[in-house]
Structure formats: C-alpha cells, structure tokens
Motif scaffolding. Structure first.
Motif, PDB file in Angstrom:
ATOM      1  N   ALA A  15      38.559  50.989  49.170  1.00 31.22           N
ATOM      2  CA  ALA A  15      39.694  51.677  49.783  1.00 31.22           C
ATOM      3  C   ALA A  15      41.010  51.082  49.305  1.00 31.22           C
ATOM      4  N   HIS A  16      41.062  49.749  49.216  1.00 28.92           N
ATOM      5  CA  HIS A  16      42.308  49.116  48.796  1.00 28.92           C
ATOM      6  C   HIS A  16      42.620  49.449  47.334  1.00 28.92           C
ATOM      7  N   LEU A  17      41.602  49.374  46.477  1.00 28.21           N
ATOM      8  CA  LEU A  17      41.822  49.685  45.059  1.00 28.21           C
ATOM      9  C   LEU A  17      42.165  51.160  44.867  1.00 28.21           C
ATOM     10  N   ALA A  18      41.430  52.043  45.553  1.00 30.74           N
ATOM     11  CA  ALA A  18      41.702  53.479  45.414  1.00 30.74           C
ATOM     12  C   ALA A  18      43.131  53.791  45.860  1.00 30.74           C
ATOM     13  N   GLY A  19      43.584  53.118  46.910  1.00 29.89           N
ATOM     14  CA  GLY A  19      44.949  53.314  47.393  1.00 29.89           C
ATOM     15  C   GLY A  19      45.989  52.808  46.413  1.00 29.89           C
ATOM     16  N   SER A  20      45.573  51.954  45.472  1.00 32.67           N
ATOM     17  CA  SER A  20      46.501  51.440  44.451  1.00 32.67           C
ATOM     18  C   SER A  20      46.333  52.193  43.127  1.00 32.67           C
ATOM     19  N   GLY A 125      38.466  42.785  30.886  1.00 28.73           N
ATOM     20  CA  GLY A 125      38.215  43.068  32.298  1.00 28.73           C
ATOM     21  C   GLY A 125      37.781  41.853  33.104  1.00 28.73           C
ATOM     22  N   ARG A 126      37.331  42.144  34.317  1.00 23.39           N
ATOM     23  CA  ARG A 126      36.993  41.079  35.271  1.00 23.39           C
ATOM     24  C   ARG A 126      35.669  41.395  35.967  1.00 23.39           C
ATOM     25  N   ILE A 127      34.968  40.327  36.292  1.00 28.60           N
ATOM     26  CA  ILE A 127      33.746  40.441  37.095  1.00 28.60           C
ATOM     27  C   ILE A 127      33.939  39.590  38.346  1.00 28.60           C
ATOM     28  N   VAL A 128      33.647  40.186  39.496  1.00 28.58           N
ATOM     29  CA  VAL A 128      33.691  39.447  40.762  1.00 28.58           C
ATOM     30  C   VAL A 128      32.291  39.449  41.349  1.00 28.58           C
ATOM     31  N   ASN A 129      31.692  38.287  41.450  1.00 31.82           N
ATOM     32  CA  ASN A 129      30.395  38.157  42.108  1.00 31.82           C
ATOM     33  C   ASN A 129      30.648  37.624  43.516  1.00 31.82           C
ATOM     34  N   VAL A 130      30.304  38.426  44.525  1.00 31.35           N
ATOM     35  CA  VAL A 130      30.612  38.026  45.906  1.00 31.35           C
ATOM     36  C   VAL A 130      29.566  37.010  46.371  1.00 31.35           C
ATOM     37  N   THR A 131      30.061  35.819  46.685  1.00 30.82           N
ATOM     38  CA  THR A 131      29.180  34.735  47.092  1.00 30.82           C
ATOM     39  C   THR A 131      29.416  34.414  48.573  1.00 30.82           C
ATOM     40  N   PRO A 201      42.693  42.811  50.621  1.00 31.34           N
ATOM     41  CA  PRO A 201      43.907  42.681  49.802  1.00 31.34           C
ATOM     42  C   PRO A 201      44.062  41.279  49.211  1.00 31.34           C
ATOM     43  N   ARG A 202      43.719  40.254  49.997  1.00 36.16           N
ATOM     44  CA  ARG A 202      43.867  38.879  49.522  1.00 36.16           C
ATOM     45  C   ARG A 202      42.854  38.593  48.405  1.00 36.16           C
ATOM     46  N   LEU A 203      41.631  39.062  48.612  1.00 32.93           N
ATOM     47  CA  LEU A 203      40.593  38.839  47.593  1.00 32.93           C
ATOM     48  C   LEU A 203      41.012  39.504  46.279  1.00 32.93           C
ATOM     49  N   LEU A 204      41.544  40.724  46.384  1.00 28.87           N
ATOM     50  CA  LEU A 204      41.898  41.446  45.162  1.00 28.87           C
ATOM     51  C   LEU A 204      43.120  40.842  44.487  1.00 28.87           C
ATOM     52  N   VAL A 207      41.814  37.961  42.392  1.00 25.91           N
ATOM     53  CA  VAL A 207      41.064  38.232  41.156  1.00 25.91           C
ATOM     54  C   VAL A 207      41.822  39.130  40.181  1.00 25.91           C
ATOM     55  N   LEU A 208      42.880  39.798  40.642  1.00 28.21           N
ATOM     56  CA  LEU A 208      43.625  40.653  39.711  1.00 28.21           C
ATOM     57  C   LEU A 208      44.877  39.957  39.190  1.00 28.21           C
ATOM     58  N   GLY A 209      45.112  38.724  39.628  1.00 25.78           N
ATOM     59  CA  GLY A 209      46.261  37.964  39.140  1.00 25.78           C
ATOM     60  C   GLY A 209      45.875  37.102  37.945  1.00 25.78           C
ATOM     61  N   ASP A 210      46.521  35.932  37.837  1.00 23.21           N
ATOM     62  CA  ASP A 210      46.271  35.055  36.688  1.00 23.21           C
ATOM     63  C   ASP A 210      45.279  33.948  37.021  1.00 23.21           C
ATOM     64  N   THR A 211      44.557  34.078  38.137  1.00 24.66           N
ATOM     65  CA  THR A 211      43.628  33.035  38.564  1.00 24.66           C
ATOM     66  C   THR A 211      42.588  32.775  37.479  1.00 24.66           C
ATOM     67  N   ALA A 212      42.307  31.490  37.235  1.00 24.87           N
ATOM     68  CA  ALA A 212      41.291  31.142  36.242  1.00 24.87           C
ATOM     69  C   ALA A 212      39.904  31.523  36.750  1.00 24.87           C
ATOM     70  N   SER A 213      39.011  31.826  35.801  1.00 22.17           N
ATOM     71  CA  SER A 213      37.611  32.065  36.161  1.00 22.17           C
ATOM     72  C   SER A 213      37.098  30.878  36.973  1.00 22.17           C
ATOM     73  N   GLY A 214      36.145  31.143  37.875  1.00 20.34           N
ATOM     74  CA  GLY A 214      35.580  30.044  38.656  1.00 20.34           C
ATOM     75  C   GLY A 214      35.214  30.507  40.046  1.00 20.34           C
ATOM     76  N   ARG A 215      34.847  29.531  40.897  1.00 20.00           N
ATOM     77  CA  ARG A 215      34.477  29.862  42.278  1.00 20.00           C
ATOM     78  C   ARG A 215      35.697  29.721  43.176  1.00 20.00           C
ATOM     79  N   HIS A 216      35.970  30.745  43.958  1.00 15.47           N
ATOM     80  CA  HIS A 216      37.156  30.744  44.804  1.00 15.47           C
ATOM     81  C   HIS A 216      36.784  31.181  46.219  1.00 15.47           C
ATOM     82  N   VAL A 217      37.618  30.786  47.172  1.00 15.37           N
ATOM     83  CA  VAL A 217      37.421  31.192  48.565  1.00 15.37           C
ATOM     84  C   VAL A 217      38.571  32.111  48.946  1.00 15.37           C
ATOM     85  N   ALA A 218      38.220  33.310  49.418  1.00 15.12           N
ATOM     86  CA  ALA A 218      39.286  34.271  49.764  1.00 15.12           C
ATOM     87  C   ALA A 218      39.821  33.998  51.158  1.00 15.12           C
TER      88      ALA A 218
END
Ligand SMILES: NC(=O)c1ccc[n+]([C@@H]2O[C@H](COP(=O)([O-])OP(=O)(O)OC[C@H]3O[C@@H](n4cnc5c(N)ncnc54)[C@H](OP(=O)(O)O)[C@@H]3O)[C@@H](O)[C@H]2O)c1
Length: 218
Positions: A15-20, A125-131, A201-204, A207-218
C-alpha cells in the motif's frame, strides 16, 4: 515484487509503495484474499499472482510477470511461516514441519531472488528479506522459525557479497499486530503491538535510501 502481500506487513508495504507510484506484483496462496487486497491498492494496474512461494512454477510466473511489466526494481521476500502454533520446543519439533519452515522461509526466498537477479542487476535493484529478532535471540520455542530466519540472514549476507550491483537487506520489522504474531501468542491480547502500516514507511525509507547492504532493524 512483494511476497505474502494479501495482509499484514506485506500488504502495508504494498500500500505504501503503490501510494508512491510503484507498480506492485503481489503473491499469496489465498487467491480471493489476494485479489481483493491488490484491487484496493492505489494507482496501478498492479498484478496479483496467487500461489505458494515454494512452488517453482509459481516463482517462474512471478518473475515473468515482473519482466512483462518492464523489470523488477525491488523484491521483498516477506511471505513466511511460523511452522506450528503454539510454537514447539526444539525437542518436540516435527521434522517435516521443520523442513517446510526452511522451504518457505529460506529456500523459496533465495530461489526467487535467483530468478529475479537478472532484472535487478540491470536496474541496480534491491532485495529485502524480512527477518526477525528470533534469528539472533535464543527465545524458548522459537528455535525452528528462528533458525530458518538466521539462515535467511546469512544467505542475505552472502548474496550481498556476490552481487555488487544489487543491495541486499535482511530487515527485522519488530513485533507487529498481525495474524502471524497472534498465532505465535495464541489467546493473548496483542493489541499493544504496532500495526504494520506504522512500520512500513520507516522500513521502506531504510531500504530505498543509501543504507548499506546488511542486517537492519526497522
Ligand atoms: N508479525 C510480527 O510480529 C513479525 C515480527 C518479526 C518478523 N515478522 C516477519 O514479517 C513477515 C510478515 O509477517 P506478518 O506478521 O505480516 O504475517 P501475516 O499477517 O500472517 O501475513 C503473511 C502473508 O504471507 C502469505 N503467505 C504465507 N505463506 C505463504 C506461502 N507459502 N506462499 C505465499 N504466500 C504466503 C499470507 O497469505 P496466504 O496465507 O494466503 O498465503 C499472507 O499474505 C514475515 O516474514 C514474518 O516472519 C513478523
């Protein structure tokens, strides 16, 4: 492309991405629920591709749909299983249920990433694996699900090392008020947990900014 996008976190991200202005390719097993969820997304047209992420034919259909739409910029491997509810201790874990947990939570996301990588590489592109925090914390009864998410974390790190033109994230969204969370805590009141729409919104933006690849906590 977002797997498991008919409800919960996957739907909130869609929903958030579609709205953008993004075009969404969404999957889930329950075709009716997925169809209604995707039909209600803003913008579009979006694609609802019902199926099980562990089905290789279905994964091929997802990749072909993304290619037909011009190519994938983002893959969110969000569909997941807890295994059983209530969660069993490791000593009581049914081996076939444990295998299924790994198939859904690790094998399918890695296989789907492999299919989409040609599109993602081309488009940086980007890959987000939800952990989950269960991938790092030794919570009692969370060993089956948690070890599958730990494997997904590590596969994400290796994929990031192997694919310099694709950002690869493992993101822990934190506790969320969803069907899966309720199944993990059967009969408990989980109304104090945040709704997925408050986290998406925070998660996106992470991952859509300049954050380096890796494990992150949203
Ligand atoms: N909720 C939390 O507190 C929490 C905390 C940490 C991490 N997470 C992670 O966040 C992600 C989303 O969880 P959620 O709580 O939003 O779950 P949810 O509300 O139960 O939604 C799960 C979604 O995945 C789909 N799905 C499940 N198995 C599938 C399969 N084999 N193939 C295709 N689609 C499938 C479901 O639809 P169908 O049933 O129709 O297939 C549904 O759309 C998961 O990766 C979970 O591990 C959640």
């Amino acid at each position: 492309m977002i797997t498991g996008a008919s409800q919960g976190l996957g739907l909130a991200l869609a929903a958030h991405l579609a709205g953008s202005g993004w075009t969404i390719v969404a999957d889930a097993r329950d075709a009716a629920r997925l169809g209604s969820a995707v039909a209600a997304l803003p913008g579009g047209p979006h694609a609802a591709v019902p199926g099980d992420v562990t089905d290789s034919w279905h994964r091929g259909a997802l990749a072909a749909t993304a290619a037909d739409l011009g190519g994938a910029d983002l893959l969110v491997n969000n569909a997941s299983t807890l295994g059983a509810s209530p969660l069993p201790r490791l000593a009581d874990l049914d081996p076939s249920a444990y295998l299924r947990t790994f198939e859904v939570n690790v094998v399918a996301p890695v296989a789907l990433a492999g299919l989409l990588l040609p599109q993602l590489r081309e488009r940086r592109g980007r890959i987000v694996n939800v952990t989950s925090d269960a991938s790092v914390e030794p919570y009692e009864t969370w060993g089956g699900y948690g070890s599958s998410k730990a494997a997904l974390d590590h596969a994400s790190r290796v994929l990031a090392a192997e694919e310099p033109n694709v950002a690869v994230y493992a993101v822990d969204p934190g506790d969320l008020r969803t069907e899966m969370h309720q199944a993990a805590f059967p009969g408990e009141d989980i109304s104090d947990r945040p709704l997925p729409s408050s986290v998406a919104p925070r998660l996106l933006s992470l991952v859509l900014g300049d954050t380096a690849s890796g494990r992150h906590v949203a």
